[in-house]
Design an enzyme around this catalytic site. Structure first.
Site, PDB file in Angstrom:
ATOM      1  CE1 TYR A  84      49.000   6.044 -30.654  1.00  0.00           C
ATOM      2  CE2 TYR A  84      49.001   4.904 -32.762  1.00  0.00           C
ATOM      3  CZ  TYR A  84      48.745   6.028 -32.021  1.00  0.00           C
ATOM      4  OH  TYR A  84      48.240   7.140 -32.632  1.00  0.00           O
TER       5      TYR A  84
ATOM      6  CG  ASP B  82      47.315  15.148 -36.886  1.00  0.00           C
ATOM      7  OD1 ASP B  82      48.230  14.492 -37.435  1.00  0.00           O
ATOM      8  OD2 ASP B  82      46.104  14.942 -37.104  1.00  0.00           O
TER       9      ASP B  82
ATOM     10  CG  ASP C 159      48.465  10.225 -33.407  1.00  0.00           C
ATOM     11  OD1 ASP C 159      48.702  10.356 -34.618  1.00  0.00           O
ATOM     12  OD2 ASP C 159      47.316  10.028 -32.947  1.00  0.00           O
TER      13      ASP C 159
ATOM     14  CE  LYS D 173      48.881  15.664 -17.478  1.00  0.00           C
ATOM     15  NZ  LYS D 173      48.588  17.104 -17.545  1.00  0.00           N
TER      16      LYS D 173
ATOM     17  CG  ASP E 109      48.914  19.863 -19.679  1.00  0.00           C
ATOM     18  OD1 ASP E 109      50.155  19.691 -19.622  1.00  0.00           O
ATOM     19  OD2 ASP E 109      48.223  20.058 -18.656  1.00  0.00           O
TER      20      ASP E 109
HETATM   21  C1  IPM Z   1      49.594   8.738 -37.889  1.00  0.00           C
HETATM   22  C2  IPM Z   1      48.204   8.200 -37.954  1.00  0.00           C
HETATM   23  C3  IPM Z   1      48.206   6.758 -37.459  1.00  0.00           C
HETATM   24  C4  IPM Z   1      48.651   6.773 -36.015  1.00  0.00           C
HETATM   25  C5  IPM Z   1      46.876   6.005 -37.620  1.00  0.00           C
HETATM   26  C6  IPM Z   1      46.420   5.993 -39.067  1.00  0.00           C
HETATM   27  C7  IPM Z   1      46.951   4.608 -37.086  1.00  0.00           C
HETATM   28  O1  IPM Z   1      47.329   9.005 -37.231  1.00  0.00           O
HETATM   29  O2  IPM Z   1      50.484   8.167 -38.561  1.00  0.00           O
HETATM   30  O3  IPM Z   1      49.815   9.731 -37.188  1.00  0.00           O
HETATM   31  O4  IPM Z   1      47.838   6.979 -35.098  1.00  0.00           O
HETATM   32  O5  IPM Z   1      49.846   6.578 -35.781  1.00  0.00           O
HETATM   33 MG    MG Z   2      48.228  10.788 -36.503  1.00  0.00          MG
END
Ligand code: IPM
Ligand code: MG
Length: 354
Positions: free
Chosen positions: A138, A249, A245, A189, A221
């Protein structure tokens, strides 16, 4: 306690209005807080041509904690990278040194039916994902575009972790595990990436100071697969920015809705930025159907982690559980037999349950 409120874009303002409603109700009960709003993300770009305007950064630095809604939207997709709303959130994380991102994934018993996985796989789920937030691919340099030796265009980013960066997030991982089930899984990884081999080496070294914690390692993975196969094998997961990240999710969806999950991003002194883990959802913005519970629960995390006000945090969390137990739902978690509420009705219901 001064709190900077950065509502952002899309559904951000709607959900943030519910969290400030809840905090406002607690203020009437004696919680000493003061809230101040500032433009951020696409809204910051619209107001000042910058997703993180100077005045917003100043407020965030002065405040004791920051609450964020969400940023981004199709309107801003064509902007150069530096002006995109996402840069606002990335820069504020970096500028405030918020390196430790805590993303709990907790299954509420009432929402077991809303998960896409079988009830027996997810009921009772309680995972804490700790994502490193200010390093990795990042932020690594160099990054950019160039022409290669064959005259073809290329894009490149740098995956990079320094030893102190890995040590401090690993420490948070072990300390968090000790407050929970004493199990820490470090995700990397290592079979492919040098960054990950280094990560694993340092995590193993940090582990020497935490003999009580059972440390395991998993390739990313496999972790992605195990999270849907048998998520209850995990207690605390610690991982880098990019893998965290993606896995956070994925973990959110186990719990029924990404609209339920709060997060804390902390610096070394527990100053923090609190935000739902979901995005700005431009497709449903302004319709009054977004779920404000992740943002409301983020305000509870703020009271707990930055202000050490466990009892006040607990009041918010108990109110959320109470509302779910009453069968009140926003559209994303609505099922037959429950009552569908709008965003602001859900905020009102939480206030009533306080
Ligand atoms: C998160 C989001 C952010 C990230 C984006 C909006 C930059 O996906 O907070 O997980 O990738 O960190
Ligand atoms: Mg995210």
């Amino acid at each position: 306690m001064k709190i900077a409120i950065l509502a952002g874009d899309g559904i951000g303002p709607e959900i943030m209005a519910q969290a400030t409603k809840v905090l406002g109700a607690l203020a009437k009960d004696g919680l000493k807080i003061e809230m101040e709003q500032a433009a951020f993300g696409g809204a910051g770009f619209d107001a000042c041509g910058d997703p993180l305007p100077q005045a917003t950064l100043k407020l965030a630095k002065q405040a004791d904690a920051v609450m964020c809604g969400a940023v981004g939207g199709p309107k801003y997709d064509a902007l150069p990278r530096a002006q995109r709303p996402e840069q606002g959130i990335l820069r504020i994380r970096k500028d405030l040194a918020l390196f430790a991102n805590l993303r709990p994934a907790v299954m509420y018993p009432e929402l077991v039916g809303a998960s896409s996985l079988k009830p027996e796989v997810v009921s009772g789920l309680d995972i804490m994902i700790i994502r490193e937030l200010t390093g990795d691919i990042y932020f690594g340099e160099p990054r950019g575009r160039r022409d290669n030796a064959r005259g073809e265009r290329e894009g490149y980013d740098m995956m990079l972790y320094s030893e102190p960066e890995i040590r401090r997030i690993a420490e948070i991982g072990f300390k968090t595990a000790m407050k929970r089930g004493n199990k820490l899984c470090s995700v990397d990884k290592e079979n492919v990436l040098e960054t990950s081999r280094f990560w694993r080496e340092i995590v193993i070294d940090v582990a020497k100071a935490y003999p009580q914690v059972a440390l395991s390692h998993m390739y990313v993975d496999n972790a992605a697969m195990q999270l849907v196969r048998n998520p209850k094998q995990f207690d605390v997961i610690v991982t880098g920015n990019m893998f965290g990240d993606i896995l956070s999710d994925e973990a959110s969806m186990l719990t029924g809705s990404i609209g339920m999950l709060p997060s804390a991003s902390l610096d070394a002194n527990s100053k923090g930025l609190y935000e739902p883990i979901h995005g700005s959802a431009p497709d449903i913005a302004g319709k009054g159907i977004a779920n404000p519970l992740a943002t409301i629960l983020s305000s509870a995390m703020m009271l707990r982690y930055t202000f050490n006000l466990d009892e006040w945090a607990y009041r918010i969390e108990a109110a959320v559980k109470n509302v779910l137990a009453q069968g009140l739902r926003t559209a994303d978690i609505h099922e037959s037999g429950t009552r569908k509420l709008s965003t602001s009705e859900m905020g009102d219901a939480v206030v009533a349950a306080l």
